[in-house]
Enzyme design. Sequence first.
Site, PDB file in Angstrom:
ATOM      1  N   TYR A 106       3.767   2.550  85.020  1.00  0.00           N
ATOM      2  CA  TYR A 106       3.455   3.300  83.812  1.00  0.00           C
ATOM      3  C   TYR A 106       2.460   4.378  84.234  1.00  0.00           C
ATOM      4  O   TYR A 106       1.255   4.129  84.343  1.00  0.00           O
ATOM      5  CB  TYR A 106       2.878   2.397  82.723  1.00  0.00           C
ATOM      6  CG  TYR A 106       2.414   3.145  81.499  1.00  0.00           C
ATOM      7  CD1 TYR A 106       3.222   4.127  80.920  1.00  0.00           C
ATOM      8  CD2 TYR A 106       1.178   2.892  80.925  1.00  0.00           C
ATOM      9  CE1 TYR A 106       2.791   4.831  79.805  1.00  0.00           C
ATOM     10  CE2 TYR A 106       0.749   3.592  79.797  1.00  0.00           C
ATOM     11  CZ  TYR A 106       1.555   4.548  79.253  1.00  0.00           C
ATOM     12  OH  TYR A 106       1.129   5.254  78.150  1.00  0.00           O
ATOM     13  N   ASP A 150       8.068   4.389  83.333  1.00  0.00           N
ATOM     14  CA  ASP A 150       7.739   5.571  82.541  1.00  0.00           C
ATOM     15  C   ASP A 150       6.900   6.480  83.427  1.00  0.00           C
ATOM     16  O   ASP A 150       5.714   6.241  83.628  1.00  0.00           O
ATOM     17  CB  ASP A 150       6.975   5.159  81.283  1.00  0.00           C
ATOM     18  CG  ASP A 150       6.579   6.344  80.411  1.00  0.00           C
ATOM     19  OD1 ASP A 150       6.847   7.500  80.815  1.00  0.00           O
ATOM     20  OD2 ASP A 150       5.985   6.118  79.341  1.00  0.00           O
ATOM     21  N   HIS A 256      10.586   4.844  73.155  1.00  0.00           N
ATOM     22  CA  HIS A 256      11.389   4.978  74.370  1.00  0.00           C
ATOM     23  C   HIS A 256      12.645   4.124  74.270  1.00  0.00           C
ATOM     24  O   HIS A 256      12.631   3.055  73.654  1.00  0.00           O
ATOM     25  CB  HIS A 256      10.608   4.506  75.602  1.00  0.00           C
ATOM     26  CG  HIS A 256       9.431   5.342  75.951  1.00  0.00           C
ATOM     27  ND1 HIS A 256       9.423   6.220  77.022  1.00  0.00           N
ATOM     28  CD2 HIS A 256       8.206   5.432  75.393  1.00  0.00           C
ATOM     29  CE1 HIS A 256       8.242   6.801  77.100  1.00  0.00           C
ATOM     30  NE2 HIS A 256       7.481   6.355  76.127  1.00  0.00           N
TER      31      HIS A 256
END
EC number: 3.1.11.2
Length: 265
Positions: A106, A150, A256
Amino acid sequence: MTLRLATWNINSVRLRIDQVARFVEERAPDVLMLQEIKCTTDQFPRGAFEDMGMPHLRVAGQKGWHGVAIASRLPLEDSDTFQVCKLGHARCVSARVAGIDVQNFYIPAGGDVPDRALNPKFDHKMDFYEQLTAIVAKQDKSRPLVMAGDFNIAPGEGDVWNHRYMSKIVSHTPLEVETLNRLQETGGFADVLRDRFPEPQKLASWWSYRAADFRKSNRGLRLDHIWTSPGLTPAVVKDTARIHDDVREWERPSDHAPVTVDLSV
């Protein structure tokens, strides 16, 4: 054996555990990489994942923010995590599954101002990428490796709803795109989604909550990625990489959508 990998910024795993269970049942991932779990390691809903048939877990939690996890149907072995966050956030977790090293990230969003001197959050993002690129440069490219998660950068013109406008906005500025491309080139990574859906086809995996109808507003960004190393790319099963954008339509969704790819291992 076919191994299905999935990455998904879940935006609170406890809040959306029913959605995770539905996704696992309907889409049958073997390995699920989650970002923004937003809980401490001990708060992670392990029992729910055991009930899903994904009892093998690696969790790096953090109170209130961030946090990443890997859940798997198959046994997980320890793998050296690419720890590059200078602030010590829970932003990466890793494991080895079926002989493949999986690094789940992330990466910082970077705030609103794309200037390292004026914005410490943007500097943090760039530093994260620089440290990660330095680690990747030392890796054996023949090693079966997945880099996913991500990444908070939409690199191509087809990865944003409006290239000219977004080039001034953090997530698609020229510096960020150059930085992401450098990381990809350093490791020789394949972008499995773009390999299946070449530019200029539009792709997106994130849509703002601000839009009442995300499809109607059509202002998505492709922030979620799965990359494979040269030693693993030949194992990618043709035409399997996809964005499950219909999941964004579920009740109380994450902003998302999940991304998946199948590997022949």
